[in-house]
Design a protein around this motif. Structure first.
Motif, short mmCIF file in Angstrom:
data_model
loop_
_atom_site.label_atom_id
_atom_site.label_comp_id
_atom_site.label_asym_id
_atom_site.label_seq_id
_atom_site.Cartn_x
_atom_site.Cartn_y
_atom_site.Cartn_z
N VAL A 114 14.11 3.33 -7.25
CA VAL A 114 13.96 3.10 -5.92
C VAL A 114 14.12 4.23 -4.97
O VAL A 114 13.34 4.47 -3.95
N ASN A 115 14.99 5.00 -5.17
CA ASN A 115 15.45 6.02 -4.33
C ASN A 115 14.38 7.16 -4.24
O ASN A 115 13.90 7.50 -3.32
N GLY A 116 13.53 7.15 -5.45
CA GLY A 116 12.51 8.28 -5.75
C GLY A 116 11.33 7.73 -4.78
O GLY A 116 10.65 8.58 -3.88
N ILE A 117 10.94 6.38 -4.90
CA ILE A 117 9.76 6.03 -3.99
C ILE A 117 10.19 6.04 -2.51
O ILE A 117 9.32 6.30 -1.47
N LEU A 118 11.26 5.37 -2.32
CA LEU A 118 11.83 5.41 -0.61
C LEU A 118 11.90 6.96 -0.16
O LEU A 118 11.68 6.95 1.00
N ASP A 119 12.45 7.68 -0.93
CA ASP A 119 12.61 9.21 -0.62
C ASP A 119 11.28 9.91 -0.09
O ASP A 119 10.89 10.37 0.88
N GLY A 120 10.25 9.70 -1.12
CA GLY A 120 8.55 9.99 -0.86
C GLY A 120 8.29 9.40 0.30
O GLY A 120 7.47 10.00 1.14
N ALA A 121 8.53 8.06 0.52
CA ALA A 121 7.82 7.44 1.87
C ALA A 121 8.59 7.88 2.96
O ALA A 121 7.83 7.96 3.87
N ALA A 122 9.79 8.16 3.04
CA ALA A 122 10.23 8.44 3.97
C ALA A 122 9.86 9.95 4.67
O ALA A 122 10.04 10.02 5.75
N LYS A 123 9.51 10.72 3.79
CA LYS A 123 8.98 12.07 4.03
C LYS A 123 7.73 12.11 4.89
O LYS A 123 7.20 12.88 5.53
N LYS A 144 0.74 -0.91 -0.10
CA LYS A 144 0.09 -0.02 -0.02
C LYS A 144 0.91 1.12 0.15
O LYS A 144 0.55 2.16 -0.74
N THR A 145 1.86 1.23 0.71
CA THR A 145 2.90 2.22 0.96
C THR A 145 3.59 2.50 -0.62
O THR A 145 3.61 3.52 -1.00
N ILE A 146 3.82 1.40 -1.08
CA ILE A 146 4.44 1.67 -2.57
C ILE A 146 3.60 2.17 -3.40
O ILE A 146 3.89 3.06 -4.30
N GLU A 147 2.44 1.74 -3.51
CA GLU A 147 1.51 2.28 -4.57
C GLU A 147 1.13 3.45 -4.31
O GLU A 147 0.99 4.32 -5.07
N THR A 148 1.10 4.06 -2.97
CA THR A 148 0.96 5.57 -2.50
C THR A 148 1.84 6.26 -3.20
O THR A 148 1.93 7.38 -3.72
N HIS A 149 3.36 6.04 -3.15
CA HIS A 149 4.46 6.62 -3.62
C HIS A 149 5.01 6.37 -4.92
O HIS A 149 6.03 7.11 -5.31
N SER A 150 4.49 5.48 -5.68
CA SER A 150 4.86 5.22 -6.90
C SER A 150 4.35 6.07 -8.09
O SER A 150 4.74 5.58 -9.18
N GLN A 151 3.39 6.88 -7.86
CA GLN A 151 2.86 7.74 -8.91
C GLN A 151 2.64 7.11 -10.10
O GLN A 151 3.37 6.95 -11.03
N HIS A 152 1.38 6.69 -10.35
CA HIS A 152 0.87 5.89 -11.67
C HIS A 152 1.52 4.82 -11.89
O HIS A 152 1.28 4.26 -13.08
#
Length: 146
Positions: free
Chosen positions: A133-142, A74-82
């Motif tokens: 990977v960095n983009g999704i994890l950075d968004g999630a970290a915030k 769910k977190t991946i889908e939230t931050h993976s933008q489309h």
């Protein structure tokens, strides 16, 4: 999670994390009737790993990812933008699951979890894996609260 046991150095954790990633990736090809603990125990990479500490750390990560997969996805889908989960390459998906498990459910520092995920993506992914990977994890970290 493996605590401050003797030999639980960053090098051992990296070995354990790499092993956990390899086992998680292999789950995509496992027999649906085989439970995760058995799958972990009979995995040749696990059996070949000489460090008991690395094996224990990997086991904790694999079992944790398996138990929390729905929340992690769910977190991946939230931050993976489309990008739906089904469209994410397996390599990146399993790296993301592993890293997000560490970020969300362990005492591993968020920056360390992200750095380790980037290292895994350099080793096992393609040229675009690292940035994805960095983009999704950075968004999630915030947005994650530890």
């Amino acid at each position: 999670m493996a605590g401050n046991k003797k030999g639980n150095r960053p090098g051992i954790r990296r070995v354990g994390r790499t092993l956990a990633f390899q086992v998680l990736y292999g789950t995509h090809f496992r027999d649906a009737d085989m439970d995760m603990e058995t799958f972990f125990d009979v995995n040749p990479l696990v059996m070949e790993q000489e460090s008991e500490t690395a094996r224990e750390f990997a086991r904790d990560l694999v079992m944790g990812v398996e138990a929390k997969k729905a929340e992690i996805d769910k977190t991946i889908e939230t931050h993976s933008q489309h990008w739906k989960i089904e469209r994410i390459a397996l390599m990146e998906l399993f790296i993301l699951r592993l890293s997000l498990y560490e970020m969300m459910f362990t005492d591993i520092p968020v920056k360390a979890a992200i750095n380790e995920a980037i290292e895994l993506s350099k080793t096992f992914g393609d040229g675009k894996s690292r940035g994805f990977v960095n983009g999704i994890l950075d968004g999630a970290a915030k947005t994650l609260k530890k």
